[in-house]
Design an enzyme around this catalytic site. Structure first.
Site, short mmCIF file in Angstrom:
data_model
loop_
_atom_site.label_atom_id
_atom_site.label_comp_id
_atom_site.label_asym_id
_atom_site.label_seq_id
_atom_site.Cartn_x
_atom_site.Cartn_y
_atom_site.Cartn_z
N ASP A 65 35.03 34.08 47.68
CA ASP A 65 33.70 34.03 47.39
C ASP A 65 32.75 34.15 48.28
OD1 ASP A 65 33.66 33.98 44.57
OD2 ASP A 65 34.78 32.03 44.76
N ASP A 93 36.07 39.70 39.69
CA ASP A 93 34.74 39.16 40.64
C ASP A 93 34.73 39.41 42.03
OD1 ASP A 93 36.20 37.46 38.49
OD2 ASP A 93 34.52 35.86 39.09
#
Length: 413
Positions: free
Chosen positions: A122, A185
């Site tokens: 992330d 993602d």
């Protein structure tokens, strides 16, 4: 391609699409939608939030239904870059120095990520949304240094035997650790690698990003171009072991936010590579999403939840897709399709602005996002990434209306 002036003019009328609705679905035409008014609302809400957030080094993440104050997280949380990113967008929208000061303050909280071992994929969400926007708007060389260091950190998760970045380098349910897992993602985090490769970093970062997008394209999608949330690969051979969900309804369902990451991600990959294969794929993953939307253009959290129409919505997925569609429209050779994308985006933004704004309920921008329903987490919440992409989409739409040739959020070159 960029949209021709005559096509921009044509955007002021609404094309009624066959199939699944258009801007007319929300009762607002493009000529009636006022992005400046919505950006003013965003600035007002965020000003209120700044007055209530403790100055303790933590960052807003969510607000539960019925409450008014943000729950906060530290810089390690995957959502930590969205709040400073939103502040940078409001600085871009208004030019107000208070936004620059606060954006800089919250961005600085994330600096340790650039010099710490990667704990997951992330880093793009965290550092590119914060430092990336900051560098784009200020050209602060310290921001650039953090971005380049963070890109190198993210690259440590790349497995050349598989060809993708490892998403979770730890035990996660159903991910067969220590095998190699990749989630949809992760497509968004490739932008940091592309940027770094073109702004002083190694060319290998570009190659990693292209490899990740290519391998994901081959393994992460069903025949109808809906996406699996997660794929597990053999870490030594690169063979796909299984394709499953983590946050969706089932392994065979289309999780709304996962598909939004695919739409946004492949649009961005085309921008960075100019490879028509990625543009074609962006169109395909977009079509299956748009074809299945309800009339108001805001998805249920998962398109295959049998509880529909009594299932939760996901405003965050709508905001991500609205932003992506505006950019995708500028690369679309078919003028009618480009117009449809803009109409759809306007319909989404209009519906979010009319029926999903938080206003006096709390100090977020939007209500009714769904984080992780299978885990019972953040269901019908205000969530920071919904706010971030909402502001981004409003800014992109404003640029399009002003005739700007590029809507790119992070271009610094």
């Amino acid at each position: 391609m960029t949209i021709k002036p005559q096509i921009l003019s044509c955007f002021l009328t609404v094309l009624v699409l066959s199939g699944c609705g258009s801007a007319a679905s929300s009762g607002t035409t493009e000529s009636e939608f006022d992005a400046d008014a919505q950006l003013a609302y965003c600035a007002d809400q965020t000003s209120k939030a700044l007055k209530t957030i403790p100055d303790n080094g933590e960052i807003p993440r969510n607000i539960p239904p019925g409450l008014k104050q943000w729950n906060q997280v530290d810089y390690k949380d995957w959502t930590s870059g969205f709040w400073p990113g939103e502040l940078w967008y409001l600085y871009e929208a208004t030019g107000g120095k208070k936004w620059e000061r606060n954006a800089d303050k919250y961005t600085a909280y994330l600096k340790p990520l650039s010099v710490s071992p990667a704990i997951d994929h992330d880093l793009g969400f965290q550092v590119f949304n914060s430092y990336g926007n900051g560098f784009r708007l200020t050209r602060n060389p310290e921001y650039k240094d953090v971005l380049l260091k963070t890109a190198d950190t993210l690259a440590t998760l790349f497995n050349p035997k598989v060809g993708t970045i490892l998403s979770w380098p730890r035990e996660v349910p159903n991910m067969e650790w220590p095998q190699h897992n990749t989630i949809m993602d992760n497509m968004i985090n490739l932008e940091l690698l592309f940027w770094a490769s073109k702004n002083g970093g190694s060319r290998s970062l570009y190659d990693m990003a292209v490899s990740h997008a290519t391998v994901t394209m081959k393994n992460h999608f069903r025949p109808d171009y809906s996406s699996y949330h997660a794929v597990v690969y053999d870490k030594e051979t690169g063979k796909r072991i299984k394709a499953v969900t983590h946050q969706g309804y089932s392994d065979s369902s289309m999780w709304a936010r996962g598909q939004s990451w695919a739409i946004y991600g492949y649009t961005m990959v085309y921008r960075e590579t100019k490879d028509p294969v990625f543009l074609d794929f962006a169109h395909k993953v977009t079509k299956v999403y748009l074809d299945r939307l309800p009339k108001d253009l805001i998805p249920y959290w998962d398109f295959d939840d049998p509880a529909i129409p009594n299932a939760p919505r996901d405003a965050s997925a709508a905001a991500v897709v609205a932003s992506a569609l505006l950019e995708l429209s500028t690369y679309t050779q078919d003028d009618d399709l480009a117009k449809q994308y803009v109409d759809k985006a306007v319909g989404m933004l209009s519906e979010l602005s009319k029926n999903y704004q938080s206003r006096d309920k709390n100090t977020a921008l939007l209500l009714h996002s769904t984080g992780h329903k299978p885990a019972g987490s953040e269901i019908d919440y205000s969530i920071i990434y919904a706010d971030y992409y909402y502001v981004e989409a409003l800014l992109r739409y404003k640029k399009l209306k002003e005739g700007q040739k590029k809507l790119l959020t992070y271009k610094s070159r």
